[in-house]
Write a protein that holds these residues in place. Structure first.
Motif, PDB file in Angstrom:
ATOM      1  N   HIS A 463       0.807  -1.353  -0.303  1.00  0.00           N
ATOM      2  CA  HIS A 463       0.057   0.063  -0.294  1.00  0.00           C
ATOM      3  C   HIS A 463       0.620   1.342   0.241  1.00  0.00           C
ATOM      4  O   HIS A 463       1.840   1.167   0.750  1.00  0.00           O
ATOM      5  CB  HIS A 463      -0.853   0.070   1.249  1.00  0.00           C
ATOM      6  CG  HIS A 463      -2.102   1.111   1.472  1.00  0.00           C
ATOM      7  ND1 HIS A 463      -1.291   1.769   1.679  1.00  0.00           N
ATOM      8  CD2 HIS A 463      -3.422   0.876   0.543  1.00  0.00           C
ATOM      9  CE1 HIS A 463      -2.475   3.091   1.468  1.00  0.00           C
ATOM     10  NE2 HIS A 463      -3.482   1.971   0.658  1.00  0.00           N
ATOM     11  N   LYS A 464       0.184   2.181  -1.000  1.00  0.00           N
ATOM     12  CA  LYS A 464       1.244   3.662  -0.613  1.00  0.00           C
ATOM     13  C   LYS A 464       1.761   4.083   0.437  1.00  0.00           C
ATOM     14  O   LYS A 464       2.415   4.409   0.502  1.00  0.00           O
ATOM     15  CB  LYS A 464       1.015   4.785  -2.014  1.00  0.00           C
ATOM     16  CG  LYS A 464      -0.721   5.058  -1.451  1.00  0.00           C
ATOM     17  CD  LYS A 464      -0.220   5.947  -2.437  1.00  0.00           C
ATOM     18  CE  LYS A 464      -1.676   7.416  -1.401  1.00  0.00           C
ATOM     19  NZ  LYS A 464      -1.551   8.965  -2.535  1.00  0.00           N
ATOM     20  N   ASN A 465       0.616   3.836   1.019  1.00  0.00           N
ATOM     21  CA  ASN A 465       0.840   4.332   2.560  1.00  0.00           C
ATOM     22  C   ASN A 465       1.832   3.791   3.767  1.00  0.00           C
ATOM     23  O   ASN A 465       1.157   3.712   4.800  1.00  0.00           O
ATOM     24  CB  ASN A 465      -0.268   4.785   3.647  1.00  0.00           C
ATOM     25  CG  ASN A 465      -0.971   5.773   2.252  1.00  0.00           C
ATOM     26  OD1 ASN A 465      -2.096   6.296   1.561  1.00  0.00           O
ATOM     27  ND2 ASN A 465       0.146   7.155   1.821  1.00  0.00           N
ATOM     28  N   ILE A 466       2.207   2.401   3.439  1.00  0.00           N
ATOM     29  CA  ILE A 466       2.690   1.857   4.450  1.00  0.00           C
ATOM     30  C   ILE A 466       3.706   1.344   3.795  1.00  0.00           C
ATOM     31  O   ILE A 466       4.075   1.108   2.438  1.00  0.00           O
ATOM     32  CB  ILE A 466       1.279   0.029   4.301  1.00  0.00           C
ATOM     33  CG1 ILE A 466       0.170   0.629   5.298  1.00  0.00           C
ATOM     34  CG2 ILE A 466       1.944  -0.755   5.351  1.00  0.00           C
ATOM     35  CD1 ILE A 466      -0.795  -0.074   4.889  1.00  0.00           C
ATOM     36  N   ALA A 516      -2.368   8.557   6.813  1.00  0.00           N
ATOM     37  CA  ALA A 516      -1.863   7.859   8.042  1.00  0.00           C
ATOM     38  C   ALA A 516      -2.981   7.077   7.998  1.00  0.00           C
ATOM     39  O   ALA A 516      -3.093   5.643   8.202  1.00  0.00           O
ATOM     40  CB  ALA A 516      -1.462   8.908   9.240  1.00  0.00           C
ATOM     41  N   ALA A 517      -4.325   6.783   8.346  1.00  0.00           N
ATOM     42  CA  ALA A 517      -5.580   6.943   8.091  1.00  0.00           C
ATOM     43  C   ALA A 517      -5.588   5.772   7.157  1.00  0.00           C
ATOM     44  O   ALA A 517      -6.249   4.288   7.690  1.00  0.00           O
ATOM     45  CB  ALA A 517      -6.606   7.725   7.760  1.00  0.00           C
ATOM     46  N   GLU A 518      -5.454   6.227   6.228  1.00  0.00           N
ATOM     47  CA  GLU A 518      -6.110   5.380   5.023  1.00  0.00           C
ATOM     48  C   GLU A 518      -4.974   3.920   5.367  1.00  0.00           C
ATOM     49  O   GLU A 518      -5.250   2.880   4.499  1.00  0.00           O
ATOM     50  CB  GLU A 518      -5.577   5.551   3.647  1.00  0.00           C
ATOM     51  CG  GLU A 518      -6.686   6.783   2.970  1.00  0.00           C
ATOM     52  CD  GLU A 518      -8.061   6.499   2.603  1.00  0.00           C
ATOM     53  OE1 GLU A 518      -8.054   4.906   2.648  1.00  0.00           O
ATOM     54  OE2 GLU A 518      -8.671   7.402   2.530  1.00  0.00           O
ATOM     55  N   GLY A 519      -3.626   3.823   5.550  1.00  0.00           N
ATOM     56  CA  GLY A 519      -2.779   2.921   5.811  1.00  0.00           C
ATOM     57  C   GLY A 519      -3.119   1.980   7.003  1.00  0.00           C
ATOM     58  O   GLY A 519      -3.352   0.862   6.907  1.00  0.00           O
ATOM     59  N   THR A 548       4.177  12.121   1.645  1.00  0.00           N
ATOM     60  CA  THR A 548       3.975  11.222   1.650  1.00  0.00           C
ATOM     61  C   THR A 548       3.687  10.943   3.405  1.00  0.00           C
ATOM     62  O   THR A 548       4.839  10.166   3.535  1.00  0.00           O
ATOM     63  CB  THR A 548       3.373  10.713   0.363  1.00  0.00           C
ATOM     64  OG1 THR A 548       3.317  11.297  -0.666  1.00  0.00           O
ATOM     65  CG2 THR A 548       2.447   9.191   0.468  1.00  0.00           C
ATOM     66  N   ALA A 549       2.472  10.213   3.526  1.00  0.00           N
ATOM     67  CA  ALA A 549       2.988   9.675   4.614  1.00  0.00           C
ATOM     68  C   ALA A 549       3.518   7.737   4.862  1.00  0.00           C
ATOM     69  O   ALA A 549       2.213   7.287   3.579  1.00  0.00           O
ATOM     70  CB  ALA A 549       0.996   9.585   6.471  1.00  0.00           C
ATOM     71  N   LYS A 550       3.609   7.198   5.634  1.00  0.00           N
ATOM     72  CA  LYS A 550       4.525   5.950   5.370  1.00  0.00           C
ATOM     73  C   LYS A 550       3.744   5.577   6.609  1.00  0.00           C
ATOM     74  O   LYS A 550       4.726   5.156   7.393  1.00  0.00           O
ATOM     75  CB  LYS A 550       5.307   5.765   4.375  1.00  0.00           C
ATOM     76  CG  LYS A 550       5.360   6.055   3.232  1.00  0.00           C
ATOM     77  CD  LYS A 550       5.170   4.928   1.952  1.00  0.00           C
ATOM     78  CE  LYS A 550       6.192   5.706   1.013  1.00  0.00           C
ATOM     79  NZ  LYS A 550       5.543   4.606  -0.720  1.00  0.00           N
ATOM     80  N   VAL A 551       3.240   4.396   6.830  1.00  0.00           N
ATOM     81  CA  VAL A 551       2.565   3.733   8.114  1.00  0.00           C
ATOM     82  C   VAL A 551       3.943   2.413   8.535  1.00  0.00           C
ATOM     83  O   VAL A 551       4.507   2.126   7.435  1.00  0.00           O
ATOM     84  CB  VAL A 551       1.397   3.296   8.783  1.00  0.00           C
ATOM     85  CG1 VAL A 551       1.493   2.403   9.921  1.00  0.00           C
ATOM     86  CG2 VAL A 551       0.376   4.188   7.827  1.00  0.00           C
ATOM     87  N   GLU A 699      -5.747   8.748  -2.473  1.00  0.00           N
ATOM     88  CA  GLU A 699      -6.251   7.694  -3.034  1.00  0.00           C
ATOM     89  C   GLU A 699      -6.629   6.230  -1.716  1.00  0.00           C
ATOM     90  O   GLU A 699      -6.686   6.161  -0.701  1.00  0.00           O
ATOM     91  CB  GLU A 699      -5.487   6.193  -3.765  1.00  0.00           C
ATOM     92  CG  GLU A 699      -5.817   6.216  -5.049  1.00  0.00           C
ATOM     93  CD  GLU A 699      -4.594   5.810  -5.565  1.00  0.00           C
ATOM     94  OE1 GLU A 699      -4.599   4.139  -5.613  1.00  0.00           O
ATOM     95  OE2 GLU A 699      -3.637   6.026  -6.320  1.00  0.00           O
ATOM     96  N   SER A 700      -8.151   6.017  -1.868  1.00  0.00           N
ATOM     97  CA  SER A 700      -8.671   5.503  -0.544  1.00  0.00           C
ATOM     98  C   SER A 700      -7.667   3.910  -0.444  1.00  0.00           C
ATOM     99  O   SER A 700      -7.404   3.655   0.960  1.00  0.00           O
ATOM    100  CB  SER A 700      -9.951   4.705  -0.929  1.00  0.00           C
ATOM    101  OG  SER A 700     -10.177   4.033  -1.928  1.00  0.00           O
ATOM    102  N   ARG A 701      -7.502   3.425  -1.361  1.00  0.00           N
ATOM    103  CA  ARG A 701      -6.449   2.482  -0.657  1.00  0.00           C
ATOM    104  C   ARG A 701      -5.633   2.149  -2.310  1.00  0.00           C
ATOM    105  O   ARG A 701      -6.764   2.159  -3.233  1.00  0.00           O
ATOM    106  CB  ARG A 701      -7.322   1.261   0.002  1.00  0.00           C
ATOM    107  CG  ARG A 701      -8.675   0.435  -1.243  1.00  0.00           C
ATOM    108  CD  ARG A 701     -10.020  -0.238  -0.302  1.00  0.00           C
ATOM    109  NE  ARG A 701     -10.136   0.706   0.567  1.00  0.00           N
ATOM    110  CZ  ARG A 701     -11.163   1.018  -0.133  1.00  0.00           C
ATOM    111  NH1 ARG A 701     -12.030   0.435  -1.233  1.00  0.00           N
ATOM    112  NH2 ARG A 701     -12.213   2.119   1.430  1.00  0.00           N
TER     113      ARG A 701
END
Ligand SMILES: *[C@@H]1O[C@H](CO)[C@@H](O)[C@H](O)[C@H]1NC(C)=O
Ligand SMILES: *[C@@H]1O[C@H](CO)[C@@H](O)[C@H](O)[C@H]1NC(C)=O
Ligand SMILES: *[C@@H]1O[C@H](CO)[C@@H](O)[C@H](O)[C@H]1NC(C)=O
Ligand SMILES: *[C@@H]1O[C@H](CO)[C@@H](O)[C@H](O)[C@H]1NC(C)=O
Ligand SMILES: *[C@@H]1O[C@H](CO)[C@@H](O)[C@H](O)[C@H]1NC(C)=O
Ligand SMILES: *[C@@H]1O[C@H](CO)[C@@H](O)[C@H](O)[C@H]1NC(C)=O
Ligand SMILES: *[C@@H]1O[C@H](CO)[C@@H](O)[C@H](O)[C@H]1NC(C)=O
Ligand SMILES: *[C@@H]1O[C@H](CO)[C@@H](O)[C@H](O)[C@H]1NC(C)=O
Length: 741
Positions: A463-466, A516-519, A548-551, A699-701
């Motif tokens: 995932h782009k936020n992870i 972050a919430a999306e991740g 960009t957030a990355k969890v 992007e939501s996911r």
């Protein structure tokens, strides 16, 4: 008056007719000695006791004392090794007779013609004594050898004690081969005028070693008197009738060769024809008797150096030294055995090398086994199988060596963060890719078994936020995780870090919170099985080059043991973010993550840290402060001025309300991550400042298939420089104070 007789071995000749030469062994009844003189064969006393009749010795009794004689000469001794006999020879004299006024000669010759005897030219000298004397020596009536010696001195004081060199005493050598001599005085050299101090002249062939000239030999008759008119002369004997040399004698067919003893040698006579026998080196005894030569026990004389051991051998001896020492024949010493030492040293070194390399090989094998065992324990095989079956899985199993190289052997300068869970290093792996390598501190047995399985799950999350997990190293005791490297720090730094606090717009923070919430939502809803992060906090929201957030660090939750008695579980989360419900039940749910996310929303909203350690006790916890402020409808006290001034009340209210829902004491009342994400989308639209660049529509996911994005960072729970958030450094007090609310 002149008396000059010739004594000789004539008398023996008469016996010759009765004597049969033979090599027969002399009877044991033969007399062995006479008058204290040992009679060695080939000499013997009586018939058949000597090798030949010339060697027959007469034992005569004179004045009740028996004395051995050869011919008319008294025998002093027989030497087998020198092949000599010593006999007493008669002194010739030429004296002035005061009563008659005339010179008187008295003398004896020595006749050994046709016998095996010859005068030793080595040991004898013709000796003449007197202060006016000339004496001749001749072998046969002046027909052959003739020589003489002159001695002169004027006064008695002219002579020197012990020196026989022409002054009062004169000596001359004789040639080899003489078996007859006749002394004669020259009458022109007489003591007529000097008789008062020198009355007699003397002449005799005698042994040199026993003669010591004395001046009293001049003015007295002591020379004649003390020796009773006889002095020793050395006579060489040899076996002369069997042949002129050893060679001939050995070949003589009559069987008369005399050297019959074993270990005997034959030697040509040194004086005249014939040969003599001698025992071989190392033997002594009588070579003329069967087995007459006996081995010499040289060891009796201890010829070996001290510390050495003597071994007698036939015909010789051997020296040996103690172990470690070597006998040197040249210097007759026991020296340290350099050969042995070198040999032993080399041997030792070879042995050591052998064992060392053996040990190294064993160690290496052991290490390999240990690595394999770790790999197996950590579920590496399952992972491996899975990877084979699911082609295109982007997960690498690193070897320990690769990671050691990547981190420059875990160099201190490569440390990105350090905490209770372990240390994170920045590393460079193949293809010049920067990675973050997490070296966990501890893993328990249960975790080990499931590690591979869990790695598999984590590796599938895309995932782009992870933060992407790229791989792991399983062959070490505690597995190491390899993440993508995120370069721009954390949300925590963004909000609380001094440098960036002013620069960052609220809408950007809002976007990051949303991402972050999306991740987290992805982890909760779309991962299979669902993953609870377990340690949601602003320091675990990493920022890439585009902010960009990355969890990150979600692995901690899944890896954490669920056993309630495990302290590790208790401190899993971070103070200030911990779900109070989780503290009671030890059950980690997705709602625990929601609670923690609520705290992040508060950080975004207020710009304050979740836990102030230096404030008054009741104001330490941001969530408590917030909740009480909400209760009292007095939120403004917590808000920084720029938010109060620039952001719409609706946005602030909405965000505060969302945070409040997240921080609900009861987990079931909290919203799901999905709802939070949706609400954040809505709220973000309310915050549209003209100077803020429009963010890309979140992007939501999304699943970014395949290649991982490049460049990255991984910040641990305990990011260095933020000790306040390090659970290790946290005192228990603030924890319980927050817990009590
Ligand atoms: C000496 O030896 C010969 C021959 O061997 C022998 O005839 C003779 O009887 C021996 N004489 C003595 C005294 O033993
Ligand atoms: C005979 O042997 C001994 C001992 O080996 C030696 O001393 C001696 O000189 C030898 N005799 C002769 C005549 O060489
Ligand atoms: C010496 O002895 C030999 C025989 O043994 C004899 O023929 C000779 O005449 C003797 N010589 C003298 C000078 O007596
Ligand atoms: C000979 O005699 C003198 C004195 O009597 C003594 O000093 C000397 O040592 C003797 N020499 C030998 C070789 O006996
Ligand atoms: C002793 O010698 C002298 C010469 O030195 C000689 O004239 C004299 O006759 C000799 N005396 C005798 C007794 O021979
Ligand atoms: C012989 O001479 C020695 C000194 O060399 C002396 O002492 C001794 O008395 C002398 N003997 C006689 C009998 O003159
Ligand atoms: C030498 O001594 C012997 C034996 O004692 C004796 O017969 C002889 O006359 C002596 N000769 C002289 C010159 O004194
Ligand atoms: C051999 O020995 C005999 C007796 O001992 C002797 O008469 C003869 O001359 C010897 N032969 C040779 C060649 O010397």
């Amino acid at each position: 008056m002149e008396v000059l007789r010739h004594l000789g071995l004539i008398g023996l000749l008469l016996l010759a007719i009765y004597y049969v030469p033979s090599t027969a062994i002399p009877s044991s009844q033969c007399q062995k000695q006479c008058g204290g003189v040992e009679i060695h064969y080939p000499f013997g006393i009586g018939k058949n006791c000597s090798l030949e009749w010339f060697f027959s010795v007469k034992c005569q009794v004179q004045d009740d004392i028996s004395k051995p004689f050869i011919g008319e000469f008294e025998l002093l001794d027989i030497s087998l090794t020198r092949s000599t006999v010593r006999v007493l020879n008669y002194i010739a004299s030429f004296c002035y007779n005061p009563s008659s006024g005339l010179m008187e000669k008295e003398g004896f010759g020595f006749n050994a013609t046709n016998t095996p005897y010859l005068f030793s030219d080595v040991h004898n000298k013709y000796t003449v004594i007197g202060c006016d004397a000339l004496a001749y020596i001749s072998d046969s009536n002046g027909m052959g050898y003739e020589s003489g010696c002159v001695s002169k001195c004027r006064r008695l004081s002219d002579v020197t004690e012990g020196s026989c060199s022409g002054i009062g005493c004169c000596q001359t050598s004789i040639p080899k081969g003489m078996n007859f001599y006749k002394p004669d005085f020259d009458i022109g050299f007489n003591t007529t005028k000097i008789w008062r101090f020198n009355r007699c002249n003397y002449a005799v062939l005698m042994e040199t070693t026993t003669f010591n000239f004395s001046s009293t030999y001049i003015n007295t008759t002591k020379f004649n008197d003390t020796s009773a008119g006889r002095v020793p002369v050395v006579i060489d004997w040899a076996i002369r009738n069997g042949g002129t040399s050893c060679e001939i004698a050995k070949r003589n067919e009559t069987g008369t060769y005399a050297c019959i003893s074993s270990n005997s040698v034959c030697m040509d006579s040194m004086n005249g024809p014939g040969y003599v026998c001698n025992c071989s080196k190392g033997y002594d005894g009588n070579p003329y008797l069967p087995n007459g030569c006996k081995d010499i026990n040289e060891c009796i004389q201890s010829p070996c150096p001290s510390g050495g051991i003597c071994h007698n051998t036939n015909g010789g001896y051997r020296c040996s030294c103690r172990a470690g020492r070597k006998y040197s024949r040249q210097s007759n010493t026991c020296n340290p055995d350099t050969g042995l030492i070198i040999g032993a040293t080399i041997g030792f070194l070879v042995l050591v090398t052998f064992f060392f390399s053996g040990y190294m090989i064993l160690q290496k094998r052991k290490l390999k086994n240990v690595k394999r065992e770790h790999f197996r324990q950590h579920g590496g095989l399952i992972l491996f199988e899975k990877m084979k079956s699911e082609k295109g899985l982007c997960f690498t199993i690193f070897t320990e060596t690769e990671l050691v190289q990547a981190t420059n052997n875990y160099d201190k300068s490569r440390i990105l963060g350090k905490g209770g869970q372990g240390t994170v290093y920045k590393g460079l792996v193949k293809d010049n890719m920067h990675v973050a390598i997490k070296r966990c501190a501890l893993v328990d047995e249960r975790q080990k078994k499931e590690f591979g399985q869990e790695m598999l799950i984590l590796s599938q999350i895309n995932h782009k936020n992870i933060v992407k997990l790229l791989g792991a190293c399983l062959e070490v005791e505690v597995p190491m995780l390899v993440y993508e490297f995120i370069p721009n720090g954390t949300l925590y730094e963004l909000i609380h870090g001094k440098k960036q606090a002013l620069r960052i717009s609220f809408s950007t923070l809002l976007r990051i919170a949303h991402e972050a919430a999306e991740g987290l939502n992805f982890l909760h809803s779309y991962a299979s099985p669902p993953i609870h992060h377990g340690d949601v906090k602003s320091a675990n929201i990493l920022l890439d080059e585009n902010y960009t957030a990355k969890v990150s660090d979600f692995g901690a939750s899944i890896l954490a043991p669920s056993d309630e008695d495990q302290y590790v579980t208790v401190v899993q989360g971070t103070c200030g973010y911990l779900d109070p419900e989780y503290m009671q039940t030890f059950q980690l749910t997705n709602k625990s993550d929601v609670y923690s996310f609520g705290v992040i929303l508060l950080e975004v909203l207020t710009g304050q840290v979740p836990l102030k350690l230096n404030g008054p006790e009741e104001q330490r916890s941001l969530s408590s402060n917030f909740l009480s402020a909400m209760k009292e409808n007095n939120l403004d006290v917590l808000l920084p001025s720029h938010i109060k001034e620039h952001e719409s009340t609706e946005l602030i209210r909405g965000l505060a309300e969302l945070a409040k829902q997240c921080l609900d004491m009861c987990g079931t009342n909290r919203p799901a991550m999905k709802e939070i994400a949706d609400e954040l989308i809505r709220l973000r639209k309310l915050s549209q400042h003209p100077w803020v660049q429009t963010d890309t529509q979140p992007e939501s996911r999304g699943l970014l298939a395949g290649t991982p994005t490049t460049g990255f960072d991984d910040i641990e729970i305990c990011a260095s420089g933020y000790p306040m958030l390090d659970s290790d450094n946290l005192p228990m007090n603030p924890m319980s104070s927050y817990y009590g609310r």
